[in-house]
Scaffold this active site. Structure first.
Site, PDB file in Angstrom:
ATOM      1  N   TRP A 102       0.819  -1.219   0.000  1.00 19.64           N
ATOM      2  CA  TRP A 102       0.000   0.000   0.000  1.00 19.64           C
ATOM      3  C   TRP A 102       0.845   1.258   0.000  1.00 19.64           C
ATOM      4  O   TRP A 102       0.515   2.239  -0.664  1.00 19.64           O
ATOM      5  CB  TRP A 102      -1.020  -0.003   1.144  1.00 19.64           C
ATOM      6  CG  TRP A 102      -2.100  -0.990   0.852  1.00 19.64           C
ATOM      7  CD1 TRP A 102      -2.381  -2.126   1.553  1.00 19.64           C
ATOM      8  CD2 TRP A 102      -3.022  -0.971  -0.260  1.00 19.64           C
ATOM      9  NE1 TRP A 102      -3.413  -2.813   0.953  1.00 19.64           N
ATOM     10  CE2 TRP A 102      -3.825  -2.133  -0.148  1.00 19.64           C
ATOM     11  CE3 TRP A 102      -3.248  -0.101  -1.327  1.00 19.64           C
ATOM     12  CZ2 TRP A 102      -4.830  -2.438  -1.074  1.00 19.64           C
ATOM     13  CZ3 TRP A 102      -4.247  -0.402  -2.245  1.00 19.64           C
ATOM     14  CH2 TRP A 102      -5.022  -1.564  -2.105  1.00 19.64           C
ATOM     15  N   ASP A 172      -1.557   6.968   6.063  1.00 20.34           N
ATOM     16  CA  ASP A 172      -2.679   6.187   5.550  1.00 20.34           C
ATOM     17  C   ASP A 172      -3.045   5.201   6.660  1.00 20.34           C
ATOM     18  O   ASP A 172      -2.321   4.248   6.919  1.00 20.34           O
ATOM     19  CB  ASP A 172      -2.248   5.439   4.274  1.00 20.34           C
ATOM     20  CG  ASP A 172      -3.317   4.471   3.760  1.00 20.34           C
ATOM     21  OD1 ASP A 172      -4.401   4.372   4.385  1.00 20.34           O
ATOM     22  OD2 ASP A 172      -3.066   3.812   2.726  1.00 20.34           O
ATOM     23  N   LYS A 196     -12.973  -0.711   6.787  1.00 18.69           N
ATOM     24  CA  LYS A 196     -12.410  -1.764   7.640  1.00 18.69           C
ATOM     25  C   LYS A 196     -12.956  -1.614   9.061  1.00 18.69           C
ATOM     26  O   LYS A 196     -13.731  -2.443   9.521  1.00 18.69           O
ATOM     27  CB  LYS A 196     -10.878  -1.733   7.635  1.00 18.69           C
ATOM     28  CG  LYS A 196     -10.265  -2.239   6.330  1.00 18.69           C
ATOM     29  CD  LYS A 196      -9.825  -1.109   5.481  1.00 18.69           C
ATOM     30  CE  LYS A 196      -8.866  -1.459   4.365  1.00 18.69           C
ATOM     31  NZ  LYS A 196      -9.242  -2.491   3.428  1.00 18.69           N
TER      32      LYS A 196
HETATM   33  N1  PMP Z   1      -4.428   1.733   1.792  1.00 14.87           N
HETATM   34  C1  PMP Z   1      -4.611   0.674   2.600  1.00 14.87           C
HETATM   35  C2  PMP Z   1      -3.746   0.518   3.799  1.00 14.87           C
HETATM   36  C3  PMP Z   1      -5.607  -0.256   2.305  1.00 14.87           C
HETATM   37  O1  PMP Z   1      -5.788  -1.312   3.084  1.00 14.87           O
HETATM   38  C4  PMP Z   1      -6.423  -0.071   1.165  1.00 14.87           C
HETATM   39  C5  PMP Z   1      -7.536  -1.028   0.797  1.00 14.87           C
HETATM   40  N2  PMP Z   1      -7.389  -2.312   1.163  1.00 14.87           N
HETATM   41  C6  PMP Z   1      -6.183   1.029   0.359  1.00 14.87           C
HETATM   42  C7  PMP Z   1      -5.179   1.906   0.701  1.00 14.87           C
HETATM   43  C8  PMP Z   1      -7.019   1.294  -0.872  1.00 14.87           C
HETATM   44  O2  PMP Z   1      -8.294   1.650  -0.476  1.00 14.87           O
HETATM   45  P1  PMP Z   1      -9.446   1.948  -1.529  1.00 14.87           P
HETATM   46  O3  PMP Z   1      -9.563   0.737  -2.409  1.00 14.87           O
HETATM   47  O4  PMP Z   1     -10.648   2.164  -0.676  1.00 14.87           O
HETATM   48  O5  PMP Z   1      -9.088   3.158  -2.293  1.00 14.87           O
END
Ligand code: PMP
Length: 360
Positions: A102, A172, A196
């Site tokens: 991520w 994040d 989450k």
């Molecule tokens: N950052 C993290 C730490 C995540 O866990 C996620 C989704 N699993 C995202 C970003 C991306 O999120 P989204 O698909 O809602 O944009």
């Protein structure tokens, strides 16, 4: 009605009491004769729901008065672009720490908007550990330093707070917000998709310090301009009303159940059970350095990967779903967010031990 133990990484399990309340209020919210979904975002009913959601979130996280709470759309992946568009303008440069999938996605997206330096990387360890601060090379000219507090896929989590001096820290927190107490005043900006620990997908919470507003690049779309959203109380465009409503119910539910201190204790107890089970066996394996293990997402592998399908099938038959690991890493992943009851983790551990006895 049967409810399963849902180990999904997100959208994920929500508190049953919240879902019941939402069901009860579905057709007629508080005598209004309307569903929350049907309300104008500018009407008094919804502005009240919005204010309560923000109030409950502020209270839970003890958000100081000089921080704005924005309810936005676009998810955390949207924020990967929205953050640099709004913050990088001050110096044109930013530092990012690479701790896995991520944060790498964040780095990749940010490169469009300025000079991005990877200040530290967990690559050498295969992203099984958070690089200690002694290994970070921070640029004093950076407009901010970006981290991902919990890597949902790799299962590594910060259990310490980086010191970035006067450079704002941006995090994040999509997969660990509201799972433990944090000191918001140590961050310049926090963002998190709701799906989450906070509610359904569709709303992204941004908590931003006042002085970071007003530096957006001219290319920033107006709906994604933090200052405009702050000036309009997140109503510059139509906000994701139903998701905000549920997020508010979740925050109130956490508040009524001991707040973040209780959540943290509950999450520690669940994670300990599961990691103890994994570490106590030679049949299961988690690669993450113990000090950096996530309390939210626990990836693990079976010694004999040809048993993966049998493991998942047996789990499903026992009412435990969504245990399949992320496609990038394979194996299994148990996401044990706030709303996962201790009984769910106990059931998983009992099943894992039984499966090992039969196949080990
Ligand atoms: N950052 C993290 C730490 C995540 O866990 C996620 C989704 N699993 C995202 C970003 C991306 O999120 P989204 O698909 O809602 O944009």
């Amino acid at each position: 009605m049967t409810r399963v133990f849902n180990f999904s990484a997100g959208p994920a399990v929500l508190p049953e009491a919240v879902l019941r309340q939402a069901a009860q209020e579905m057709l007629d919210w508080n005598g209004s004769g309307m569903s929350v979904m049907e309300m104008s975002h500018r009407g008094k009913e919804f502005t009240g729901i919005h204010a309560e959601a923000e109030g409950a979130l502020r209270e839970l996280l003890a958000i100081p008065g000089n921080y704005r709470v924005l309810f936005m759309q676009g998810g955390a992946i949207g924020e990967n672009a929205i953050v640099p568009m709004n913050l990088i303008g001050r110096t044109g440069r930013a530092d990012y720490v690479d701790t896995g999938e991520w944060s790498q996605r964040s780095i990749q997206e940010a490169r469009t908007y300025g000079t991005i330096q990877v200040a530290a990387s967990g690559k050498a360890s295969g992203h099984t550990a958070i690089p200690p601060q002694a290994q970070w090379t921070l640029d004093p000219q950076a407009a901010y330093v970006h981290i991902c507090s919990n890597e949902t896929i790799g299962g590594v989590q910060y259990h310490w707070l980086p010191d970035t001096g006067t450079v704002p820290l941006v995090a994040d927190m999509s997969s660990d917000i509201l799972s433990r107490r944090i000191d918001v005043s140590r961050y310049g900006l926090i963002y998190a998709g709701a799906q989450k620990n906070m509610g359904p997908s569709g709303v992204t919470v941004v908590i931003v310090r006042d002085d970071l507003l007003g530096h957006a690049l001219p290319i920033t779309p107006s709906a994604f301009n933090y200052q405009l959203q702050a000036e309009h109380d997140s109503m510059y465009n139509t906000p994701p009303t139903y998701s905000i409503y549920i997020a508010g119910l979740v925050c109130k539910h956490i508040r009524a159940n001991g707040g973040l201190e209780a959540m943290e204790e509950h999450n520690r107890a669940k994670a300990k059970l599961l990691y103890d089970c994994i570490d106590g066996s030679s049949f299961y394996r988690n690669p993450v350095a113990p000090a950096d293990r996530s309390l939210m997402n626990v990836p693990f592998k079976l010694k004999d990967e040809s048993l993966n399908d049998a493991f998942l099938k047996g789990a499903q038959e026992r009412g435990m779903v969504q245990l399949k690991g992320h496609r990038l890493v394979g194996g299994m992943r148990a996401s044990i967010y706030n709303a996962m009851p201790l009984e769910g983790v106990k059931a998983l551990v009992a099943y894992m031990q039984d499966f090992e006895r039969r196949h080990g």
